[in-house]
Design a protein around this motif. Structure first.
Motif, PDB file in Angstrom:
ATOM      1  N   THR A  17       0.826  -1.207   0.000  1.00  0.00           N
ATOM      2  CA  THR A  17       0.000   0.000   0.000  1.00  0.00           C
ATOM      3  C   THR A  17       0.863   1.260   0.000  1.00  0.00           C
ATOM      4  OG1 THR A  17      -1.761  -1.196   1.125  1.00  0.00           O
ATOM      5  CG2 THR A  17      -1.822   1.220   1.281  1.00  0.00           C
ATOM      6  N   ASP A  40      -8.715  -3.592  -1.501  1.00  0.00           N
ATOM      7  CA  ASP A  40      -8.457  -4.300  -0.246  1.00  0.00           C
ATOM      8  C   ASP A  40      -9.498  -3.822   0.773  1.00  0.00           C
ATOM      9  OD1 ASP A  40      -7.534  -5.206   2.221  1.00  0.00           O
ATOM     10  OD2 ASP A  40      -5.432  -4.698   1.822  1.00  0.00           O
ATOM     11  N   ASN A  44      -6.694   0.709   3.428  1.00  0.00           N
ATOM     12  CA  ASN A  44      -5.533   1.503   3.871  1.00  0.00           C
ATOM     13  C   ASN A  44      -5.121   2.549   2.849  1.00  0.00           C
ATOM     14  OD1 ASN A  44      -5.326   0.026   6.229  1.00  0.00           O
ATOM     15  ND2 ASN A  44      -3.795  -1.375   5.430  1.00  0.00           N
ATOM     16  N   ASP A 125      -3.968  -1.815  -5.773  1.00  0.00           N
ATOM     17  CA  ASP A 125      -3.466  -2.259  -4.467  1.00  0.00           C
ATOM     18  C   ASP A 125      -4.359  -3.382  -3.924  1.00  0.00           C
ATOM     19  OD1 ASP A 125      -2.177  -2.419  -1.996  1.00  0.00           O
ATOM     20  OD2 ASP A 125      -3.281  -0.729  -1.142  1.00  0.00           O
TER      21      ASP A 125
HETATM   22 MG    MG Z   1      -1.987  -3.027   2.083  1.00  0.00          MG
END
Ligand code: MG
Ligand code: ADP
Length: 254
Positions: A17, A40, A44, A125
């Motif tokens: 990330t 995700d 994050n 990501d």
């Molecule tokens: Mg991550």
């Protein structure tokens, strides 16, 4: 058409990330048009860019459910200049919801087809687990960029990733490893130096020259919702991510 890169490693805490975020922002500063995609459920990347997953109307969740509508409706412009398709905690439940859909691994690819040439780069990501979200990311990508933690067991992580890429190639024949970025390195230690040397002798040209050092500013920046380039310009982390992005640009010359 944009270069679509998935920052992939089947392990958490290796800098996926952090790398997606800071490379994305550095590429914008180098003049590129960049879309980053948070796929995700931990969100994050979304939070690290200063967006609040609770407040956004649409996210990657709606994109995966309605891929024929593209990503534009869910895209937000962040203060750093990168565009973001945010994630949401509700995404965790979507894995089951999507499990019965035909072509469930190809939903993101389908959505990105609608994006056209608005961007030079689309950076994805994914989470560490090899579930539907990671499969969607790899099925949509041209290449996987691997953040490899400079750690005693670093070499153990690669065979698993290579096997995954081989598997996904059935869905996406062009998928390959586009580069390996050494992350979380502490070059003051003999161990870090020797692990880095092993990585370079094994993977050669694939490994970027730039190494991302351990830098406390990189760990602090997400809580401020800022990229390293504004949170701590001039820090070793900021310098390293700018250099890594330049190398990436050289590899994927526009
Ligand atoms: Mg991550
Ligand atoms: P992943 O996405 O692979 O799980 P993250 O990028 O979220 O990994 O990094 C894991 C944790 O380590 C985060 O708290 C992050 O802020 C921190 N971190 C990442 N890279 C560095 C670095 N180079 N130096 C210090 N802390 C880092």
């Amino acid at each position: 058409m944009p270069h679509i890169l998935a920052f992939t490693m089947q392990k958490g805490g290796v800098g996926k990330t952090t790398t997606t975020l800071n490379v994305g922002v550095a590429l914008v500063q180098q003049g590129a048009r960049v879309l980053v995609i948070d796929i995700d459920p931990q969100a994050n990347l979304t939070q690290g860019l200063g967006a609040d997953p609770e407040e956004l109307e649409y996210s990657i969740y709606e994109v995966l459910l309605n891929p024929e509508q593209g990503t534009t409706f869910a895209t937000v412009r962040t203060a750093s200049g990168v565009d973001l398709v945010p994630s949401t905690l509700a995404l965790a439940g979507a894995e089951l919801e999507l499990a019965g859909k035909v072509g469930r691994e190809l939903l993101l690819r389908k959505a990105l087809k609608r994006v056209g040439d608005q961007y030079d780069y689309i950076l994805i990501d994914p989470p560490p687990s090899l579930g539907l979200f990671t499969l969607n990311a790899l099925a949509a990508a041209d290449a996987a960029i691997v953040p490899l933690q400079v750690h005693a067991y670093a070499y153990k992580a690669m065979p698993q990733l290579e096997a995954t890429i081989e598997l996904v190639r059935e869905l996406n024949p062009k998928l390959h490893i586009g580069g390996i970025a050494c992350t979380l390195s502490d070059r003051r230690t003999i161990l870090s130096q020797s692990v880095e040397k092993q990585i370079r002798s094994r993977y050669g040209e694939l490994v970027f020259s730039t190494v991302i050092p351990v830098n406390v500013k990189l760990a602090e920046a997400p809580a401020a919702g800022e990229p390293i380039s504004t949170y701590a310009p001039g820090s070793t982390g900021a310098i390293a991510y700018a250099a890594l992005s330049e190398e990436l640009e050289a590899r994927y010359a526009r």
